[in-house]
Motif scaffolding. Structure first.
Motif, mmCIF file in Angstrom:
data_model
loop_
_atom_site.group_PDB
_atom_site.id
_atom_site.type_symbol
_atom_site.label_atom_id
_atom_site.label_comp_id
_atom_site.label_asym_id
_atom_site.label_seq_id
_atom_site.Cartn_x
_atom_site.Cartn_y
_atom_site.Cartn_z
ATOM 1 N N PRO A 115 0.815 -1.204 0.000
ATOM 2 C CA PRO A 115 0.000 0.000 0.000
ATOM 3 C C PRO A 115 0.860 1.270 0.000
ATOM 4 C CG PRO A 115 0.019 -1.009 2.182
ATOM 5 C CD PRO A 115 0.723 -1.955 1.265
ATOM 6 N N LYS A 116 0.315 2.348 -0.553
ATOM 7 C CA LYS A 116 0.981 3.659 -0.554
ATOM 8 C C LYS A 116 2.385 3.605 -1.137
ATOM 9 C CE LYS A 116 -1.102 4.856 3.865
ATOM 10 N NZ LYS A 116 -0.765 5.303 5.197
ATOM 11 N N LEU A 136 10.648 -4.756 -5.605
ATOM 12 C CA LEU A 136 10.682 -5.499 -4.343
ATOM 13 C C LEU A 136 11.408 -6.850 -4.390
ATOM 14 C CD1 LEU A 136 9.758 -4.800 -1.520
ATOM 15 C CD2 LEU A 136 7.690 -6.124 -1.927
ATOM 16 N N MET A 168 15.012 -6.443 -4.244
ATOM 17 C CA MET A 168 15.536 -5.939 -2.970
ATOM 18 C C MET A 168 16.055 -7.092 -2.118
ATOM 19 S SD MET A 168 15.077 -2.591 -2.541
ATOM 20 C CE MET A 168 14.407 -1.850 -1.068
ATOM 21 N N TYR A 169 15.452 -8.268 -2.300
ATOM 22 C CA TYR A 169 15.869 -9.421 -1.502
ATOM 23 C C TYR A 169 16.942 -10.245 -2.206
ATOM 24 C CZ TYR A 169 12.016 -8.276 1.575
ATOM 25 O OH TYR A 169 11.203 -7.638 2.457
ATOM 26 N N ASN A 170 17.520 -9.658 -3.247
ATOM 27 C CA ASN A 170 18.606 -10.334 -3.959
ATOM 28 C C ASN A 170 19.866 -9.484 -3.831
ATOM 29 O OD1 ASN A 170 20.389 -11.435 -5.742
ATOM 30 N ND2 ASN A 170 18.916 -11.640 -7.427
ATOM 31 N N PRO A 171 20.771 -9.863 -2.919
ATOM 32 C CA PRO A 171 21.918 -8.989 -2.627
ATOM 33 C C PRO A 171 22.839 -8.791 -3.826
ATOM 34 C CG PRO A 171 21.946 -10.989 -1.262
ATOM 35 C CD PRO A 171 20.771 -11.108 -2.152
ATOM 36 N N ARG A 212 18.556 -2.819 -10.497
ATOM 37 C CA ARG A 212 17.214 -3.059 -9.980
ATOM 38 C C ARG A 212 16.228 -2.100 -10.638
ATOM 39 N NH1 ARG A 212 18.189 -2.738 -4.283
ATOM 40 N NH2 ARG A 212 17.534 -0.583 -4.236
ATOM 41 N N MET A 232 20.278 -10.828 1.736
ATOM 42 C CA MET A 232 19.754 -9.458 1.638
ATOM 43 C C MET A 232 20.639 -8.520 2.418
ATOM 44 S SD MET A 232 16.297 -7.843 2.149
ATOM 45 C CE MET A 232 16.449 -6.231 1.499
ATOM 46 N N ASN A 233 21.002 -7.428 1.810
ATOM 47 C CA ASN A 233 21.936 -6.575 2.541
ATOM 48 C C ASN A 233 21.209 -5.553 3.414
ATOM 49 O OD1 ASN A 233 21.183 -4.454 0.927
ATOM 50 N ND2 ASN A 233 22.880 -4.724 -0.491
ATOM 51 N N ASN A 277 19.353 -2.338 2.039
ATOM 52 C CA ASN A 277 18.016 -2.567 1.505
ATOM 53 C C ASN A 277 16.988 -2.717 2.619
ATOM 54 O OD1 ASN A 277 19.014 -2.427 -1.036
ATOM 55 N ND2 ASN A 277 18.733 -4.587 -1.545
ATOM 56 N N LYS A 336 16.209 0.559 4.012
ATOM 57 C CA LYS A 336 15.337 1.302 3.116
ATOM 58 C C LYS A 336 13.885 0.855 3.280
ATOM 59 C CE LYS A 336 17.996 2.094 -0.797
ATOM 60 N NZ LYS A 336 18.334 1.662 -2.146
ATOM 61 N N ILE A 337 13.710 -0.483 3.328
ATOM 62 C CA ILE A 337 12.369 -1.048 3.457
ATOM 63 C C ILE A 337 11.724 -0.596 4.764
ATOM 64 C CG2 ILE A 337 11.129 -3.212 3.850
ATOM 65 C CD1 ILE A 337 13.068 -4.504 1.812
ATOM 66 N N LYS A 352 10.820 3.064 4.671
ATOM 67 C CA LYS A 352 9.641 3.250 3.826
ATOM 68 C C LYS A 352 8.363 2.904 4.608
ATOM 69 C CE LYS A 352 7.262 3.580 0.056
ATOM 70 N NZ LYS A 352 7.049 4.861 -0.575
ATOM 71 N N ASN A 385 5.310 5.489 5.676
ATOM 72 C CA ASN A 385 3.915 5.276 5.296
ATOM 73 C C ASN A 385 2.975 5.498 6.474
ATOM 74 O OD1 ASN A 385 4.325 4.782 2.660
ATOM 75 N ND2 ASN A 385 4.146 2.557 2.797
ATOM 76 N N ARG A 419 5.966 -10.588 1.025
ATOM 77 C CA ARG A 419 7.429 -10.491 1.034
ATOM 78 C C ARG A 419 8.057 -11.880 1.084
ATOM 79 N NH1 ARG A 419 9.426 -5.431 1.913
ATOM 80 N NH2 ARG A 419 7.901 -3.868 2.560
ATOM 81 N N ILE A 454 12.566 -10.612 7.494
ATOM 82 C CA ILE A 454 11.375 -10.025 8.102
ATOM 83 C C ILE A 454 11.691 -9.594 9.531
ATOM 84 C CG2 ILE A 454 8.984 -10.479 8.779
ATOM 85 C CD1 ILE A 454 9.330 -10.459 5.771
ATOM 86 N N GLN A 486 13.720 -6.488 9.422
ATOM 87 C CA GLN A 486 12.940 -5.316 9.024
ATOM 88 C C GLN A 486 12.163 -4.746 10.207
ATOM 89 O OE1 GLN A 486 10.027 -5.912 5.900
ATOM 90 N NE2 GLN A 486 8.884 -4.125 6.569
#
Ligand code: ATP
Ligand code: MG
Lengths: 247, 406
Positions: free
Chosen positions: A100-101, A110, A113-116, A123, B1-2, B5, B8-9, B12, B16, B317, B327, B330
């Motif tokens: 959302p948003k 997205l 993002m989960y692929n280093p 990307r 996953m670094n 990122n 950033k997530i 974000k 929101n 995700r 997760i 995050q």
């Protein structure tokens, strides 16, 4: 001979509900080669979603072997399956499941993002390409709540494309859309098919089977029918015969 | 996953939900701000008391005639005259830990100059007294050893007395005032020291040679008090032990006899006062700490709601390749961001509030760097601690169920 993307060998999936065991899948075997557009049909409760979850490495079968792109999935642990989903699978859901948003481009980025190993620049570039491929090249910065259902589903398809997956899995991807928009999305899937993508599309709508290259029918966890479709109809043509919408 | 990122997530996700993030932060902001302000006030008053005490001479030791009064009232006349000049001289020659030593005899009375007069106290002392009490002569000069030998009628006067007796701003040096009936010539004016922590005006005094006060004003031969200063604050106890031994020998006290004098140090007084302020600081900080805890629980509450609310997002995700630990990270980063940002704002508010207290209420404050670091560290820990459980819950979700969640 074409490359085999998916091979299922006698897949069973049992759910334990209290004292009872629900047999959702009772020995499913088939293989799908690269470039096929397979629809899976069946009555409600026949095990379509369970099968798709297994194919998508979200669920592990109770028994049987599953090879995705030559890799045995059954013996993998949770994290390995997550990585596999990230690299080899693209999901499209009935209710889009966009963040959302969040802008279209961010939604599509997205999975990467989960692929280093994917840099920020790459990307962005891949996400733009995917959005262009679904015809939303001019909607990069639209937020998910500023788009129509059809547009949201296109973004979701772009998101499923962005990691260049071995197979795209769609569960009732047109279930929430009106007929016309459904056909627009179907046109898109046919374009992807034409471009050589492997697609597995779960649907309730028997009409859609006419636009795929192969149809598998499930019933009570068994495959009752598995036939190739030699006369693939063009969704684009069907769309052209639709009455024009008043804008 | 670094990490970049994930960061950033998380950022974000927070942006929101700005209002909610801010409201959650509010608990932490108030918690940290109150910790900082309370510690600043506590440490401020402690410091100002310490400063005043060291201004008075933190290594000062006071010897009074008569035994320790704490056991009961004792008004034996002999006892009250037990301190003699010989005691002082003995301490002076035999000691290793005492640097300055002065007798003290004082008398309250009226100081008169022309038509002006003021009630004050005259202290009869020697020149070491100025060193011990850290008085400085601003105008003129001190009296001399010769003045002490001859019981000269000279004096130094404090600023308050100057203001009372010379309201027109004349130079008091060289003028002759009277203390009761005794004329005293002013040889110097003392630099102002203001009020001490007990509210005593340290400038309301006259200092004269002890011989003058003993002979001409009080007509006594004993000493009312001996004040001295230890080598340094650290040697106070050694100095006290040494003085006590010398005095017991001088007074020919048997081992079974109690002291006929009492020795107190400024240090004792200081530790008594600072222990009070320390306790106050601890209490204030404890109250503030509780509000930080409440803030932490607020974070936990919101993160918990947020995990439930975003179950579908978590499922999505995971289905596109997020691992449980992604997760977890995050949501942890989200809660740490809330707590650390709240902490940062809290620190600023806390310092601001402390400064306002200082300006408006004229209350001494001291912002100790460690208190800032500490509250910051506590904030981060709060974020991790209270964010852990909700984040763990999110990471444990089953992707299939999560994505179907309505
Ligand atoms: N997590 C679960 N626990 C217990 N039983 C389950 C679970 N998931 C599915 N089932 C059962 O497995 C069977 C197949 O379900 P599935 O969701 O695959 O059906 P479907 O073909 O997708 O149905 P629909 O067309 O309504 O979506 C059903 O009987 C269902 O009740
Ligand atoms: Mg289903």
């Amino acid at each position: 001979m074409k490359k085999e993307v998916i091979r299922l060998e006698n897949i069973r999936r049992d759910f334990q509900v209290g004292d009872e065991t629900v047999h959702a899948l009772r020995g499913i075997s088939f293989s799908i080669t690269e470039g096929e557009f397979v629809t899976i049909m069946g009555t409600s409760g026949s095990g379509k979603s369970t099968l798709l979850n297994t194919l998508g490495c979200l669920d592990t079968p109770t028994s049987g072997e599953y090879y995705l792109d030559g890799v045995a999935v059954r013996t993998m642990d949770k994290n390995q399956r997550a990585t596999l989903r990230n690299r080899k699978i693209g999901f499209v859901f009935q209710n889009y499941n966009l963040l959302p948003k969040t802008t279209a481009i961010e939604n599509v980025e997205l999975p990467l993002m989960y692929n280093p190993s994917c840099s920020a620049a790459l990307r962005y570039q891949k996400a733009v390409e995917a959005l262009k491929a679904v015809g939303l090249g001019d909607r990069l910065l639209h937020k998910s709540n500023q788009m129509s259902g059809g547009q949201m589903q296109r973004v979701a398809i772009a998101r499923a494309l962005v990691n260049d997956p071995a197979v795209i899995l769609a569960d009732e991807a047109t279930g929430n859309l009106d007929t016309r928009t459904s056909f627009e999305v179907l046109v898109l899937f046919q374009q992807l098919h034409a471009a050589g993508r492997t697609i597995i599309f779960v649907t309730h709508n028997p009409e859609i089977a006419q636009y795929s290259s192969r149809n598998i029918t499930l019933r009570d966890g068994h495959i009752t029918d598995d036939t190739p479709n030699p006369h693939i109809l063009s969704a684009a043509e069907a769309l052209a015969h639709f009455p024009k919408q008043e804008d | 996953m670094n990490f970049a990122n994930l960061f950033k997530i998380a950022l974000k996700a927070l942006s929101n939900n700005k209002l909610r993030g801010f409201l959650t932060m509010l608990g932490i902001i108030i918690g940290v701000a109150s910790v900082i302000t309370m510690l600043a006030i506590g440490q401020g008053s402690k410091r100002s008391i310490q400063a005043e005490i060291s201004e008075m001479g933190s290594n000062m030791i006071m010897i009074h005639p008569g035994g320790d009064m704490r056991g009961g009232v004792r008004l034996d006349a002999d006892d009250m005259e037990s301190l003699k000049l010989e005691d002082l001289e003995d301490i002076q020659t035999k000691t290793r830990y005492v640097t300055y030593i002065s007798p003290s005899v004082n008398s309250a009375g009226q100081a008169i100059y022309g038509a002006n007069n003021t009630p004050t106290t005259v202290y009869g002392v020697n020149l070491d007294y100025l060193e011990i009490r850290r008085y400085k002569v601003e105008d003129g000069d001190t009296f001399s050893d010769h003045d002490i030998k001859t019981a000269a009628k000279v004096c130094l006067i404090g600023k308050t007395v100057v203001d009372e007796l010379f309201p027109n701003g004349e130079n008091p040096v060289g003028k002759v005032i009277r203390f009761g009936t005794i004329p005293l010539r002013i040889v110097g004016v003392l630099q102002s020291k203001g009020y001490n922590s007990m509210g005593m005006d340290q400038d309301d005094l006259i200092i004269a040679p002890y011989t003058t006060v003993q002979k001409r004003i009080l007509a006594i031969t004993h000493l009312q008090e001996i004040v001295c200063s230890a080598l340094s604050e650290d040697y106070t106890q050694e100095a006290i032990d040494e003085i006590s031994e010398i005095l017991r020998t001088n007074h020919k006290l048997k081992a079974s006899d109690e002291d006929d004098f009492s020795i107190r140090s400024q240090q004792e007084l200081a530790s008594m006062l600072t222990s009070t302020t320390d306790m106050m600081t601890v209490l204030l900080a404890a109250v503030a700490g509780i509000s930080l805890l409440v803030g932490g629980i607020g974070i936990m509450n919101i993160m918990y709601v947020s995990v439930t609310e975003r179950t579908r997002e978590i499922g999505l995700r995971m289905s596109i390749g997020a691992k449980g630990r992604d997760i977890l990270a995050q949501f942890l980063i989200e809660s740490i961001l809330i707590s650390v940002t709240g902490g940062l704002i809290g620190v600023l508010f806390g310092i601001g509030a402390a400064i306002v207290v200082n300006i408006v209420a004229a209350f001494p404050i001291y912002i100790q760097p460690w208190s800032v670091f500490l509250s910051f560290a506590v904030c981060t820990l709060t974020g991790v601690f209270f964010g852990w459980y909700p984040a763990q819950k999110a990471a444990m979700l089953d992707p299939i169920e999560a994505i179907r969640y309505e």
